[in-house]
Design a protein around this motif. Structure first.
Motif, PDB file in Angstrom:
ATOM      1  N   TRP A  43       0.869  -1.173   0.000  1.00 60.30           N
ATOM      2  CA  TRP A  43       0.000   0.000   0.000  1.00 60.30           C
ATOM      3  C   TRP A  43       0.911   1.229   0.000  1.00 60.30           C
ATOM      4  CZ3 TRP A  43      -4.971   0.092  -0.909  1.00 60.30           C
ATOM      5  CH2 TRP A  43      -5.784   1.161  -0.475  1.00 60.30           C
ATOM      6  N   ARG A  44       0.579   2.233  -0.755  1.00 61.06           N
ATOM      7  CA  ARG A  44       1.480   3.394  -0.845  1.00 61.06           C
ATOM      8  C   ARG A  44       1.754   4.022   0.516  1.00 61.06           C
ATOM      9  NH1 ARG A  44      -0.092   7.510  -5.478  1.00 61.06           N
ATOM     10  NH2 ARG A  44       1.932   8.454  -5.027  1.00 61.06           N
ATOM     11  N   ASP A  45       0.732   4.065   1.373  1.00 58.83           N
ATOM     12  CA  ASP A  45       0.923   4.631   2.715  1.00 58.83           C
ATOM     13  C   ASP A  45       2.062   3.943   3.465  1.00 58.83           C
ATOM     14  OD1 ASP A  45      -1.303   6.043   2.074  1.00 58.83           O
ATOM     15  OD2 ASP A  45      -2.633   5.082   3.524  1.00 58.83           O
ATOM     16  N   ALA A  46       2.231   2.647   3.202  1.00 51.96           N
ATOM     17  CA  ALA A  46       3.217   1.862   3.945  1.00 51.96           C
ATOM     18  C   ALA A  46       4.647   2.213   3.547  1.00 51.96           C
ATOM     19  CB  ALA A  46       2.969   0.363   3.738  1.00 51.96           C
ATOM     20  N   LEU A  47       4.803   3.012   2.485  1.00 49.45           N
ATOM     21  CA  LEU A  47       6.138   3.393   2.033  1.00 49.45           C
ATOM     22  C   LEU A  47       6.702   4.572   2.819  1.00 49.45           C
ATOM     23  CD1 LEU A  47       5.597   3.332  -1.854  1.00 49.45           C
ATOM     24  CD2 LEU A  47       6.640   1.546  -0.431  1.00 49.45           C
ATOM     25  N   ALA A  48       5.831   5.263   3.558  1.00 49.21           N
ATOM     26  CA  ALA A  48       6.224   6.543   4.158  1.00 49.21           C
ATOM     27  C   ALA A  48       7.413   6.400   5.113  1.00 49.21           C
ATOM     28  CB  ALA A  48       5.024   7.166   4.876  1.00 49.21           C
ATOM     29  N   ALA A  49       7.417   5.344   5.915  1.00 49.10           N
ATOM     30  CA  ALA A  49       8.434   5.231   6.966  1.00 49.10           C
ATOM     31  C   ALA A  49       9.841   5.099   6.397  1.00 49.10           C
ATOM     32  CB  ALA A  49       8.114   4.037   7.870  1.00 49.10           C
ATOM     33  N   LEU A  50      10.013   4.226   5.415  1.00 45.34           N
ATOM     34  CA  LEU A  50      11.362   3.923   4.921  1.00 45.34           C
ATOM     35  C   LEU A  50      11.649   4.504   3.541  1.00 45.34           C
ATOM     36  CD1 LEU A  50      11.431   0.105   5.883  1.00 45.34           C
ATOM     37  CD2 LEU A  50      12.357   2.026   7.200  1.00 45.34           C
ATOM     38  N   GLY A  51      10.613   4.975   2.878  1.00 47.30           N
ATOM     39  CA  GLY A  51      10.788   5.380   1.478  1.00 47.30           C
ATOM     40  C   GLY A  51      10.717   4.154   0.589  1.00 47.30           C
ATOM     41  N   PRO A  52      10.427   4.338  -0.701  1.00 43.31           N
ATOM     42  CA  PRO A  52      10.179   3.188  -1.576  1.00 43.31           C
ATOM     43  C   PRO A  52      11.394   2.283  -1.779  1.00 43.31           C
ATOM     44  CG  PRO A  52      10.050   5.279  -2.803  1.00 43.31           C
ATOM     45  CD  PRO A  52      10.119   5.636  -1.357  1.00 43.31           C
ATOM     46  N   LYS A  53      12.566   2.860  -1.915  1.00 43.36           N
ATOM     47  CA  LYS A  53      13.730   2.034  -2.232  1.00 43.36           C
ATOM     48  C   LYS A  53      14.083   1.103  -1.069  1.00 43.36           C
ATOM     49  CE  LYS A  53      18.154   2.042  -4.415  1.00 43.36           C
ATOM     50  NZ  LYS A  53      19.303   2.773  -4.946  1.00 43.36           N
ATOM     51  N   GLU A  54      14.172   1.679   0.129  1.00 41.54           N
ATOM     52  CA  GLU A  54      14.509   0.880   1.305  1.00 41.54           C
ATOM     53  C   GLU A  54      13.373  -0.100   1.626  1.00 41.54           C
ATOM     54  OE1 GLU A  54      17.173   0.311   2.670  1.00 41.54           O
ATOM     55  OE2 GLU A  54      16.559  -0.688   4.529  1.00 41.54           O
ATOM     56  N   SER A  55      12.129   0.315   1.369  1.00 43.59           N
ATOM     57  CA  SER A  55      10.995  -0.600   1.569  1.00 43.59           C
ATOM     58  C   SER A  55      11.159  -1.836   0.695  1.00 43.59           C
ATOM     59  CB  SER A  55       9.672   0.098   1.220  1.00 43.59           C
ATOM     60  OG  SER A  55       9.420   1.170   2.098  1.00 43.59           O
ATOM     61  N   GLY A  56      11.580  -1.614  -0.542  1.00 45.01           N
ATOM     62  CA  GLY A  56      11.817  -2.738  -1.446  1.00 45.01           C
ATOM     63  C   GLY A  56      12.927  -3.645  -0.932  1.00 45.01           C
ATOM     64  N   ASN A  57      14.004  -3.028  -0.434  1.00 41.10           N
ATOM     65  CA  ASN A  57      15.117  -3.830   0.089  1.00 41.10           C
ATOM     66  C   ASN A  57      14.677  -4.692   1.269  1.00 41.10           C
ATOM     67  OD1 ASN A  57      16.834  -2.742  -1.806  1.00 41.10           O
ATOM     68  ND2 ASN A  57      17.582  -1.106  -0.432  1.00 41.10           N
ATOM     69  N   VAL A  58      13.850  -4.103   2.138  1.00 45.44           N
ATOM     70  CA  VAL A  58      13.354  -4.840   3.308  1.00 45.44           C
ATOM     71  C   VAL A  58      12.534  -6.053   2.870  1.00 45.44           C
ATOM     72  CG1 VAL A  58      11.647  -4.667   5.178  1.00 45.44           C
ATOM     73  CG2 VAL A  58      13.430  -2.907   4.935  1.00 45.44           C
ATOM     74  N   CYS A  59      11.675  -5.861   1.877  1.00 45.34           N
ATOM     75  CA  CYS A  59      10.846  -6.984   1.400  1.00 45.34           C
ATOM     76  C   CYS A  59      11.713  -8.076   0.780  1.00 45.34           C
ATOM     77  CB  CYS A  59       9.824  -6.499   0.366  1.00 45.34           C
ATOM     78  SG  CYS A  59       8.574  -5.384   1.037  1.00 45.34           S
ATOM     79  N   ARG A  60      12.640  -7.668  -0.061  1.00 42.22           N
ATOM     80  CA  ARG A  60      13.505  -8.654  -0.730  1.00 42.22           C
ATOM     81  C   ARG A  60      14.414  -9.370   0.263  1.00 42.22           C
ATOM     82  NH1 ARG A  60      12.799  -4.778  -4.777  1.00 42.22           N
ATOM     83  NH2 ARG A  60      14.357  -3.451  -3.779  1.00 42.22           N
TER      84      ARG A  60
END
Lengths: 277, 277
Positions: free
Chosen positions: A42-59
């Motif tokens: 969800w886009r809201d969930a990107l706020a804390a880490l930003g999109p790039k770091e959010s992607g790294n966390v998931c991967r």
């Protein structure tokens, strides 16, 4: 054709909004621990880490990022509104690219002052406008037909036929459909239009949850699979007959489930996935 | 074809459920005083006086009785449920005959454990079963397609095409359709199927209210005409193009309006009828 039974979790994806109280980091960790293989953000969930770091966390948790949710809301009565919507969709495309999500799900929009036909025309124009930007960044756009109870203000695309027709009009490998059983289970043409969707190469995503009877809220009362009246295996059978090989994505918006402990709720989802999807 | 403007109240009917806090006697008196010409009676409203005396009260006020609402709810998982539904529909037919209502509106039913196809099959079988009883008493049955948000538990008939198809299958001058803008305004085939409905002789009733955005409740948040997003004059134009000459019937279920004084609310309805129907 009925679907073959679910034997493992290799195609199970969960949308972060399903476990809304969890941050993206916690959701990613808990999903992975539960054996879930895909995540939609969800886009809201990107706020804390930003999109790039959010992607790294998931991967880092071994999760495949299935989509970013959501873009859309194209129809407006004035040019300023339309322009703001296009800008926001371009931002979503940038976020998807940074996140590493191949797909943005579009809640296309509707405006109560516009006819549904006008809203649909503006939706097609809006998608056409942002499509080159998406194409350049390798991001696909998935039109999600929404239940007719949202036709007044959330989406003028309310049947799978309408979404397929829009894909026909837009003619791009970057435009397709996100098919959600919650929105479309009642659609009298669902089987026929699912086959058309898949065989035309439009079927980008498949979302599951259940329709509670009676439903107590228009937005936030979705049920876990098996707790409602939707024949999900039948629809999954059609989706697979149409050639879909992607994730079965759980998307549940529920005040009731969000108010409780998310861990047993997630386990219920995993159990229900094996039995009722 | 767009509808000609409403110039008088000669075709205005109000459903007693619209002013639920009022008894039938008060409703009949107040409707007549407001210049309303037609009344549809909710079955619950018959309890105080019984159907025959209820009819007398309405006629004494100069009101034409348009319909009795409602029969239906045919689908069930067991024979006992089906039989009870048939018995209840026969009782409704008796009540309509005693009341002097020429039409019963059918909320056809749906059962969450049955597929929509099975529910629809049982609906057609149920109507066929009670049809001779209705015919003998001169009572027509109007299939009301309900919004897809009620497909789980109230009606498996969710588009006008489905209702027309059922009328085709049942082939009787005593089976037709009640077309409600609230349920069908989103229907992509609405104009085409309205013309088919009228030209086939199926169009028995036309209901109006409005769709509030956002809608706060699935059942009890209907709006007064003009306060929502439905283009009612356009749909009335189609209905009249299809040959309909009956009443424009206001049916509003609203916790909000029921909680206030019914007299100014009824006046608002009359004013909105002139401007927005």
């Amino acid at each position: 054709m009925s679907a073959s039974a679910i034997t493992d979790l290799s195609r199970l994806c969960v949308h972060t909004a399903t476990t809304k109280p969890w941050s993206l980091s916690i959701a990613a960790r808990e999903y992975a621990r539960a054996g879930i293989k895909g995540i939609t953000v969800w886009r809201d969930a990107l706020a804390a880490l930003g999109p790039k770091e959010s992607g790294n966390v998931c991967r880092a948790e071994g999760l495949e990022i299935v989509s970013l949710c959501r873009g859309g809301f194209f129809p407006h009565v004035d040019q300023a509104g339309k322009t703001a919507a296009l800008d926001d969709n371009r931002r979503a495309i940038d976020e998807a690219a940074a996140l590493g999500a191949p797909l943005i799900v579009l809640v296309c929009g509707a405006h109560p002052s516009l006819s549904l036909e006008t809203s649909r025309k503006q939706i097609v124009e809006g998608i056409a406008e942002v499509l080159p930007y998406a194409h350049e960044r390798g991001i696909k756009l998935g039109i999600e037909p929404l239940h007719p109870m949202y036709a007044g203000d959330r989406s003028a695309v309310n049947t799978l036929r309408q979404a397929n027709d829009m894909c026909d009009a837009l003619k791009s490998p970057y435009v397709g459909v996100a098919l959600d059983v919650y929105h479309l289970w009642w659609d009298p043409e669902l089987r026929e239009q699912t086959l058309r969707c898949g065989k035309s190469g439009y079927l980008f995503a498949f979302h599951v949850c259940d329709w509670r009877t009676p439903t107590r809220d228009l937005l936030l009362d979705r049920a876990i699979m098996g707790d409602g009246c939707i024949n999900i295996p039948e629809i999954r059978g059609w989706v697979e007959e149409a050639g879909f090989k992607g994730f079965n994505e759980v998307e549940i918006f529920s005040t009731e489930y969000w108010s409780g402990d998310q861990s047993p709720y997630l386990q219920k989802i995993v159990d229900a996935y094996r039995k009722h999807v």
